[in-house]
Scaffold this motif. Structure first.
Motif, PDB file in Angstrom:
ATOM      1  N   VAL A   1       0.861  -1.186   0.000  1.00 50.50           N
ATOM      2  CA  VAL A   1       0.000   0.000   0.000  1.00 50.50           C
ATOM      3  C   VAL A   1       0.895   1.232   0.000  1.00 50.50           C
ATOM      4  O   VAL A   1       1.740   1.387   0.884  1.00 50.50           O
ATOM      5  CB  VAL A   1      -0.917   0.034   1.253  1.00 50.50           C
ATOM      6  N   THR A   2       0.736   2.072  -1.005  1.00 49.38           N
ATOM      7  CA  THR A   2       1.514   3.312  -1.060  1.00 49.38           C
ATOM      8  C   THR A   2       0.730   4.388  -0.328  1.00 49.38           C
ATOM      9  O   THR A   2      -0.440   4.622  -0.643  1.00 49.38           O
ATOM     10  CB  THR A   2       1.748   3.724  -2.532  1.00 49.38           C
ATOM     11  N   ILE A   3       1.370   5.022   0.647  1.00 51.11           N
ATOM     12  CA  ILE A   3       0.569   5.925   1.494  1.00 51.11           C
ATOM     13  C   ILE A   3       0.683   7.396   1.092  1.00 51.11           C
ATOM     14  O   ILE A   3      -0.089   8.215   1.564  1.00 51.11           O
ATOM     15  CB  ILE A   3       0.886   5.750   2.997  1.00 51.11           C
ATOM     16  N   ASN A   4       1.642   7.743   0.247  1.00 50.68           N
ATOM     17  CA  ASN A   4       1.691   9.159  -0.160  1.00 50.68           C
ATOM     18  C   ASN A   4       1.354   9.298  -1.640  1.00 50.68           C
ATOM     19  O   ASN A   4       1.503   8.362  -2.418  1.00 50.68           O
ATOM     20  CB  ASN A   4       3.060   9.769   0.137  1.00 50.68           C
ATOM     21  N   LYS A   5       0.923  10.483  -1.993  1.00 55.24           N
ATOM     22  CA  LYS A   5       0.486  10.701  -3.370  1.00 55.24           C
ATOM     23  C   LYS A   5       1.525  11.477  -4.175  1.00 55.24           C
ATOM     24  O   LYS A   5       1.553  11.405  -5.393  1.00 55.24           O
ATOM     25  CB  LYS A   5      -0.829  11.495  -3.379  1.00 55.24           C
ATOM     26  N   ALA A   6       2.383  12.239  -3.495  1.00 54.65           N
ATOM     27  CA  ALA A   6       3.304  13.120  -4.217  1.00 54.65           C
ATOM     28  C   ALA A   6       4.569  12.377  -4.644  1.00 54.65           C
ATOM     29  O   ALA A   6       4.936  11.367  -4.066  1.00 54.65           O
ATOM     30  CB  ALA A   6       3.684  14.287  -3.327  1.00 54.65           C
ATOM     31  N   ASN A   7       5.190  12.892  -5.683  1.00 53.73           N
ATOM     32  CA  ASN A   7       6.482  12.371  -6.095  1.00 53.73           C
ATOM     33  C   ASN A   7       7.478  13.525  -6.069  1.00 53.73           C
ATOM     34  O   ASN A   7       7.299  14.530  -6.756  1.00 53.73           O
ATOM     35  CB  ASN A   7       6.383  11.769  -7.505  1.00 53.73           C
ATOM     36  N   LEU A   8       8.500  13.362  -5.269  1.00 57.34           N
ATOM     37  CA  LEU A   8       9.502  14.411  -5.091  1.00 57.34           C
ATOM     38  C   LEU A   8      10.105  14.859  -6.421  1.00 57.34           C
ATOM     39  O   LEU A   8      10.449  16.023  -6.607  1.00 57.34           O
ATOM     40  CB  LEU A   8      10.595  13.872  -4.158  1.00 57.34           C
TER      41      LEU A   8
ATOM     42  N   SER B   1      12.161   9.328  -4.688  1.00 58.50           N
ATOM     43  CA  SER B   1      10.838   9.827  -5.084  1.00 58.50           C
ATOM     44  C   SER B   1      10.058  10.298  -3.867  1.00 58.50           C
ATOM     45  O   SER B   1       9.045  10.978  -3.993  1.00 58.50           O
ATOM     46  CB  SER B   1      10.039   8.725  -5.786  1.00 58.50           C
TER      47      SER B   1
ATOM     48  N   VAL C   1       6.393   6.369   0.091  1.00 56.53           N
ATOM     49  CA  VAL C   1       6.344   5.600   1.338  1.00 56.53           C
ATOM     50  C   VAL C   1       5.346   4.467   1.155  1.00 56.53           C
ATOM     51  O   VAL C   1       4.188   4.700   0.796  1.00 56.53           O
ATOM     52  CB  VAL C   1       5.933   6.483   2.533  1.00 56.53           C
ATOM     53  N   HIS C   2       5.804   3.253   1.371  1.00 54.10           N
ATOM     54  CA  HIS C   2       4.970   2.082   1.144  1.00 54.10           C
ATOM     55  C   HIS C   2       4.886   1.235   2.404  1.00 54.10           C
ATOM     56  O   HIS C   2       5.879   1.064   3.120  1.00 54.10           O
ATOM     57  CB  HIS C   2       5.567   1.222   0.023  1.00 54.10           C
ATOM     58  N   LEU C   3       3.690   0.742   2.624  1.00 51.02           N
ATOM     59  CA  LEU C   3       3.484  -0.264   3.670  1.00 51.02           C
ATOM     60  C   LEU C   3       3.473  -1.617   2.978  1.00 51.02           C
ATOM     61  O   LEU C   3       2.743  -1.801   1.999  1.00 51.02           O
ATOM     62  CB  LEU C   3       2.110  -0.053   4.309  1.00 51.02           C
TER      63      LEU C   3
ATOM     64  N   TYR D   1      19.225  14.235  -8.833  1.00 48.96           N
ATOM     65  CA  TYR D   1      19.054  15.611  -8.343  1.00 48.96           C
ATOM     66  C   TYR D   1      20.344  16.426  -8.323  1.00 48.96           C
ATOM     67  O   TYR D   1      20.307  17.623  -8.099  1.00 48.96           O
ATOM     68  CB  TYR D   1      18.483  15.607  -6.921  1.00 48.96           C
TER      69      TYR D   1
ATOM     70  N   ASP E   1       2.933  14.861   1.285  1.00 50.49           N
ATOM     71  CA  ASP E   1       2.337  15.241  -0.001  1.00 50.49           C
ATOM     72  C   ASP E   1       2.611  16.674  -0.433  1.00 50.49           C
ATOM     73  O   ASP E   1       2.711  16.955  -1.609  1.00 50.49           O
ATOM     74  CB  ASP E   1       0.820  15.002   0.040  1.00 50.49           C
TER      75      ASP E   1
END
Lengths: 45, 461
Positions: A5-12, B18, B21-23, B82, B334
């Motif tokens: 499960v990916t919990i964040n939506k943004a990509n740095l 990137s 964060v993954h569970l 970067y 985010d």
């Protein structure tokens, strides 16, 4: 997905191209004064 | 690069470049020890055979496919590209200033990095209005196209020079429009001289106020002493409650320091919350390792465990609707800062400087008194751009320990002052600070992950 499960939506990476406007707060001014945490700053663009 | 860890019953995987964060479940967690790019179309047979000792073959294959999918989406094992941006911001305008309006203090805190106000310089001084004015002119003139200018009134104890603070705010407001800029004033105070008049002025003019207190009365009073040796807690707490109430509990921090004396500092955070504060920062002391209150490597296990305990306390409080912010656990996954901002940390010496009562300019308040890094003087108009360039180049790709560290986009290379004070080089990471920072980040990410796991209703144990 079943196992991840990916919990964040943004990509740095997407922030790099248009980043660096400098409008955000200098991190040390906010509370710390003796350490450094940048990721808790807000983007103000 | 990925960083994976287990905390609080969760398997957490951070994709460093990137910010993903993954569970993940246990199979994926184990599989990630065995696979990395370049990926084959199908999971290699030797990997399946190895994994089948503990897991089902079909699950291993599904996991592999999910990993490859995330890799293709650029949120797992993403590339570090970067470094090309690190050359940016070298000629940054100066946009933030720490103004040491008072090099004296009415407290004698045992651990003060400013040596109870005089920064070890042996003389206690007040900044004159004239010097402060010139410092503000310097900021107005050197801030290029930056519209938001930050000016923190700092000390010593800035309220000991209150008339000058007020005059400088008035002066800033009178000049900002003609430059098309806006001053964001902030003040860091020990609270001893707070009264209603000062509270009203601060609440009207200051976009943030930092109120120093270490937590429980006995903890605070052991180190934050008045000149006569008595504690400061009773004198300040009611004032802090009043000023925070008057500013509708917005834009403030109660900020404490923990030392070897209170390795159970989560209790101090909770104490501050129970006193009615919900914006709380409690940070490790910066000191010579020989001091009896110093934090050394020996204290790290206890500190790690306390940060974990605090993270759980925060989660429990949240569940009960009793939310508070702990500064070092705040993380916006985010809408946090852009990648460019994350290359350089606080910007000290480059876009951020400190000015002393004598008008001397330093990269930040913690460098005050270190002659090598005196950048110039407001009064004679000198400003050493070579030092500015040195700090501009102090980005994560010029710090050998940082470029390979998983935490580099969160601490952004750490505190240059800590690096210099402990290692003699602004580019050499201070390991003790790094270890604590990494633990805090793991806890902060875990808090986000735990909330997401609860919402998703899967993967948590």
């Amino acid at each position: 997905m079943k196992h991840i499960v990916t919990i964040n939506k943004a990509n740095l990476k997407k922030t790099a191209a248009k980043g660096g406007c400098g409008k955000c707060q200098a991190s040390c001014q906010s509370a710390c004064k003796t350490s450094c945490t940048v990721a808790n700053q807000k983007c103000e663009k | 690069m990925i960083h994976k860890y287990k905390l609080n019953g969760l398997n957490i995987v951070l994709d460093v470049h990137s910010g993903g964060v993954h569970l993940v479940d246990d199979i994926t967690y184990d599989l990630l020890d065995n696979v990395s790019p370049p990926f084959e179309e199908e999971c290699p047979k030797w990997v399946i055979e190895k994994m089948m000792r503990f897991h089902d073959e079909r699950d291993v294959i599904t996991c592999y496919n999910e990993i490859v999918q995330l890799y293709n989406e650029g949120v797992l094992f993403s590339e570090d590209d970067y470094e090309k941006y690190a050359a940016y911001s070298v000629a940054s305008p100066v946009k933030a200033m720490c103004l040491l309006v008072e090099q004296d203090c009415n407290l004698r805190c045992e651990y003060c990095f400013a040596s109870t106000g005089d920064y070890g310089l042996g003389k206690r001084m007040h900044m004159s209005f004239e010097t402060g004015k010139k410092a503000m002119d310097f900021l107005l003139e050197n801030s290029g196209d930056r519209e938001n200018l930050e000016l923190d009134f700092f000390g010593g104890e800035p309220l000991m020079n209150w008339d000058v603070v007020k005059q400088l705010v008035e002066y800033g407001r009178s000049r900002e429009k003609e430059y098309g800029k806006r001053f964001r004033f902030t003040v860091t105070t020990n609270g001893m001289l707070l009264d209603r008049e000062k509270m009203d002025f601060i609440n009207k003019e200051m976009s943030n106020v930092v109120l120093s207190v270490d937590g429980r009365k006995d903890v605070n009073d052991r180190v934050r002493k008045r000149v006569d040796g008595t504690g400061s807690y009773d004198r300040i707490m009611d004032k802090y409650k009043e000023i925070v109430e008057l500013r509708d509990h917005e834009n403030y921090y109660v900020r404490g320091t923990f030392t070897k004396y209170n390795l159970d500092f989560a209790e101090d955070v909770v104490h501050l919350y129970e006193q009615g504060f919900d914006q709380i920062s409690v940070e490790p002391v910066v000191s010579e390792p020989s001091m009896k209150y110093a934090i050394t490597e020996r204290e790290l296990p206890a500190i790690f465990s306390e940060y974990e305990r605090l993270a759980n306390i925060i989660l429990e409080h949240d569940k009960q609707g009793r939310h508070f912010n702990f500064f070092h656990f705040m993380l916006d996954l985010d809408q946090g800062p852009c990648a460019i901002k994350r290359l350089r940390g606080c910007g000290s010496g480059n876009e951020y400087v400190a000015v002393t009562p004598e008008g001397d300019i330093y990269p930040c308040h913690q460098f005050v008194g270190i002659e090598k890094y005196r950048m110039g003087n407001i009064n004679d108009g000198t400003f050493n751009t070579d030092i500015k360039k040195e700090f501009a180049a102090a980005h994560i790709y010029n710090k050998p320990d940082c470029r390979k560290c998983w935490a580099k986009f969160y601490c952004s290379g750490g505190c240059n002052a800590n690096n210099y004070i402990y290692t003699g080089n602004i580019l050499t990471a201070h390991k003790l600070s790094c270890e604590m920072e990494k633990k805090r980040l793991e806890c902060a990410i875990m808090i986000k992950a735990a909330k997401a796991a609860e919402e998703a209703g899967v993967l948590s144990e």
